[in-house]
Design an enzyme around this catalytic site. Structure first.
Site, PDB file in Angstrom:
ATOM      1  CD  GLU A  56      -0.278  -1.330   3.283  1.00 31.20           C
ATOM      2  OE1 GLU A  56      -0.654  -1.981   4.095  1.00 31.20           O
ATOM      3  OE2 GLU A  56       0.153  -2.329   2.250  1.00 31.20           O
ATOM      4  CB  THR A 200      18.464 -37.042   2.364  1.00 34.44           C
ATOM      5  OG1 THR A 200      17.506 -37.944   2.702  1.00 34.44           O
ATOM      6  CG2 THR A 200      18.378 -36.421   1.102  1.00 34.44           C
ATOM      7  CG  LEU A 208      18.442 -30.190   0.019  1.00 36.70           C
ATOM      8  CD1 LEU A 208      18.244 -30.282   1.655  1.00 36.70           C
ATOM      9  CD2 LEU A 208      17.196 -30.944  -0.746  1.00 36.70           C
TER      10      LEU A 208
END
Length: 367
Positions: A56, A200, A208
């Site tokens: 705004e 992982t 990632l």
């Protein structure tokens, strides 16, 4: 065109502006705004980064002196408190805005209803309630964190049609097609953080990251490493915004690991694993709105058991890996069908030879 139709038309345009901020504004919500006078848009803005001007403010500044006696359309209630930026209501009052149309109230306790109250106190007309469901969906993680003090958690799983995610030895490159892997980048780009387990990291050595972004614009990376067994040569240790949560350090790895760029946070252990509930509290402190999980069956199973997977994104490849391959979830055996975990189908699309299916968990907090 009626006044209601005009208001809806302008709010739709404000929502389009808000969508420009998806994945960029964390921990803030995505907001769009228009200043309209005599049925003409004279200013517009979108919030694109935390700490920068709100939508705004940008729209009113673009309108300049013409903003006096104009209408403001904004997708989220304007703030009335001092944060990283001054209260937006102050500028709205100084600009002489006549009427403010707000899609939905801001759920942040610092804002909730206060911005509207300030505007009404100064005799500015306020109209609230436009496309609330759509605005909530754009800011799904923000609304969820404000209401439940934790991120919205969605898990991405690549699997064969027999529900396996890797071979028994951990090899999973590649189960799905390049098209599917490109689509995953879109989910990463929308996320505040990406979480995985140390298995992982040690098996795949992933970064990632969102490939299209600079190193300073990456989501936070969250790694669960209960006994601090991460490979000290892991690529992710040399990146910014990496947080490693551990329980103990039996091999005295921490002194060497602290030379990396990663942040190390010690939590309590439950059943020899990092306490997930303690982890969630810390993720809330880190103001993570949307948490994407890219992990193996152990972490996915733990989250599923605790009802902490809000959405599943499953990429199914037309292959079979066989009985000894790893499943999607390591979770306790169910004894009764009444204990089953329910999900609703949300979306299905095809990427290359794969099918991407999105499921939303069935819970009261996800209605």
């Amino acid at each position: 065109m009626s006044d209601n139709n005009l208001a809806n038309t302008y709010m739709k345009q404000a929502i389009k502006l808000a969508k420009k901020g998806v994945g960029l504004t964390d921990p803030n919500p995505c907001v769009g705004a228009l200043v309209v006078k005599n049925n003409k848009i004279i200013g517009q803005g979108a919030h694109l980064k935390s700490g920068c001007e709100h939508a705004e403010v940008i729209a009113i500044k673009e309108a300049g002196e013409e903003a006096r006696d104009a209408d403001l359309f904004i997708t989220l209630e304007p703030c009335a408190h001092q944060g990283k930026t001054p209260p937006c209501t102050d500028l709205i009052l100084r600009a002489g805005i006549k009427c403010v149309y707000i899609a939905i109230e801001d759920p942040n306790p610092l804002v909730l209803g206060k911005g509207i109250k300030v505007l009404k106190k100064h005799n500015i007309k306020v109209v609230v309630g436009f496309f609330e469901k759509e605005v909530r969906e754009i800011n799904r993680g923000f609304f969820f964190r404000m209401n439940y003090s934790r991120p919205f958690i969605y898990s991405k799983i690549a699997a064969s049609i027999d529900g396996k995610t890797s071979l028994k030895n951990g090899d999973s490159k590649w189960i799905t097609s390049e098209s599917s892997r490109k689509d995953v980048q879109n989910f990463r780009a929308k996320s505040s953080a990406i979480m995985t387990g140390v298995g992982t990291i040690n098996n795949d050595n992933p970064s990632l990251t969102v490939r299209s972004r600079s190193p300073l614009m990456q989501p936070k990376r969250i790694i669960l490493d209960s006994h601090l067994s991460i490979n000290q040569k892991a690529k992710i240790l040399n990146q910014e915004n990496v947080y490693i949560f551990f329980g103990d350090d039996p091999n005295n790895q921490l002194p060497g690991l602290k030379k990396s760029r990663a942040n190390f946070i010690q939590l309590d252990l439950i059943d020899n694993q990092v306490n997930i509930h303690s982890l969630i509290k810390h993720l809330n402190k880190l103001e993570i709105n949307n948490l994407l999980v890219e992990a193996g069956p152990k972490l996915n199973g733990a989250l599923l058991e605790l009802s902490l997977i809000d959405e599943l994104i499953i990429y199914s490849a037309p292959i079979i890996l066989g009985g000894n391959a790893r499943p999607m979830f390591n979770s306790p055996e169910l004894k009764k069908m009444d204990a089953k975990i329910n999900f609703l189908l949300s979306d299905t699309r095809v990427f290359g030879s794969d099918t991407r299916t999105i499921f939303r968990a069935v819970r009261d907090d996800l209605d």
